[in-house]
Design a protein around this motif. Structure first.
Motif, PDB file in Angstrom:
ATOM      1  N   VAL A 116       0.858  -1.182   0.000  1.00 31.59           N
ATOM      2  CA  VAL A 116       0.000   0.000   0.000  1.00 31.59           C
ATOM      3  C   VAL A 116       0.897   1.234   0.000  1.00 31.59           C
ATOM      4  O   VAL A 116       1.845   1.313   0.776  1.00 31.59           O
ATOM      5  CB  VAL A 116      -0.948   0.006   1.225  1.00 31.59           C
ATOM      6  CG1 VAL A 116      -1.673   1.335   1.342  1.00 31.59           C
ATOM      7  CG2 VAL A 116      -1.952  -1.136   1.137  1.00 31.59           C
ATOM      8  N   PRO A 127      -6.118  -3.714   1.141  1.00 30.29           N
ATOM      9  CA  PRO A 127      -7.280  -3.330   1.951  1.00 30.29           C
ATOM     10  C   PRO A 127      -8.498  -4.219   1.701  1.00 30.29           C
ATOM     11  O   PRO A 127      -9.277  -4.473   2.615  1.00 30.29           O
ATOM     12  CB  PRO A 127      -7.564  -1.889   1.530  1.00 30.29           C
ATOM     13  CG  PRO A 127      -6.310  -1.395   0.941  1.00 30.29           C
ATOM     14  CD  PRO A 127      -5.638  -2.594   0.334  1.00 30.29           C
ATOM     15  N   GLN A 130      -8.044  -7.196   3.795  1.00 27.48           N
ATOM     16  CA  GLN A 130      -8.170  -6.840   5.212  1.00 27.48           C
ATOM     17  C   GLN A 130      -9.622  -6.559   5.587  1.00 27.48           C
ATOM     18  O   GLN A 130     -10.052  -6.857   6.680  1.00 27.48           O
ATOM     19  CB  GLN A 130      -7.288  -5.635   5.525  1.00 27.48           C
ATOM     20  CG  GLN A 130      -5.822  -5.993   5.440  1.00 27.48           C
ATOM     21  CD  GLN A 130      -4.909  -4.789   5.552  1.00 27.48           C
ATOM     22  OE1 GLN A 130      -5.334  -3.646   5.421  1.00 27.48           O
ATOM     23  NE2 GLN A 130      -3.645  -5.043   5.782  1.00 27.48           N
ATOM     24  N   ALA A 134     -13.039  -2.541   1.426  1.00 27.69           N
ATOM     25  CA  ALA A 134     -12.128  -1.402   1.473  1.00 27.69           C
ATOM     26  C   ALA A 134     -11.370  -1.154   0.178  1.00 27.69           C
ATOM     27  O   ALA A 134     -10.638  -0.179   0.074  1.00 27.69           O
ATOM     28  CB  ALA A 134     -11.134  -1.590   2.611  1.00 27.69           C
ATOM     29  N   GLY A 138      -9.047   2.130  -1.037  1.00 26.39           N
ATOM     30  CA  GLY A 138      -7.625   1.993  -1.347  1.00 26.39           C
ATOM     31  C   GLY A 138      -7.291   2.532  -2.722  1.00 26.39           C
ATOM     32  O   GLY A 138      -6.270   3.195  -2.909  1.00 26.39           O
TER      33      GLY A 138
END
Length: 181
Positions: A116, A127, A130, A134, A138
């Motif tokens: 990232v 992301p 995760q 997201a 990102g």
């Protein structure tokens, strides 16, 4: 899920090429359109193969798509979705999806050191893994980064303000997967 992702990619091919034309060679949307069409062709042909085998086969086919690094990268990413699944998995629940995303990220980390902030598809993939929703955030955040990989890296600070085409297409792919659940 894959058909929904392919539809979003196909609908955004011009946008992806427009982004890529700012600091790249402008063909990212064209390549993503080819990948979307391949997904649309292969999913209806899916027969008795397990999810793992189907994703592996699809990933291998995508790796052969011509058009820069997108074919090999997306082939690895999509093939990676199945790498941690059981050989005979025929359906996937929420835990299975998390396993798929983790496998996808692991496979990508085997072929790139990008993280990232490096202005690559990893700005959306990491992301997304995760927190599965997201990826779009990102991709948007990649606008503030300096490109450190690919053709755009030679433009350095000039790339600030433009999202990375690979991050945007990755966000579209994951949004499609989520919409297809």
């Amino acid at each position: 899920m894959l058909l929904q992702a392919a539809m979003l990619l196909e609908e955004n091919t011009q946008y992806l090429s427009d982004i890529d034309s700012r600091f790249g060679d402008g063909d990212h949307g064209i390549t993503m359109g080819k990948i979307a069409k391949l997904i649309q062709e292969r999913v209806p042909q899916w027969g008795e193969d397990s999810i793992k085998d189907f994703l592996d086969s699809l990933g291998m086919a995508i790796m052969e798509v011509k058009g820069g690094s997108a074919g090999p990268l997306y082939g690895t990413m999509i093939g990676g979705l199945g790498v941690n699944l059981d050989d005979d998995a025929g359906q996937v629940d929420e835990a299975g999806l998390k396993t798929m995303f983790a496998g996808c990220l692991s496979e990508m980390e085997d072929i790139t050191t990008a993280k990232v902030g490096d202005k690559t598809m990893m700005d959306a993939l990491i992301p997304a893994v995760q927190a599965a929703q997201a990826a779009q955030e990102g991709a948007k955040a990649s606008e503030q980064f300096v490109s450190k990989f690919g053709r755009a890296r030679s433009y350095k600070e000039q790339t600030i303000g433009t999202p990375d085409a690979g991050a945007v297409s990755t966000a579209l792919f994951f949004r499609g997967l989520a919409q297809g659940i």
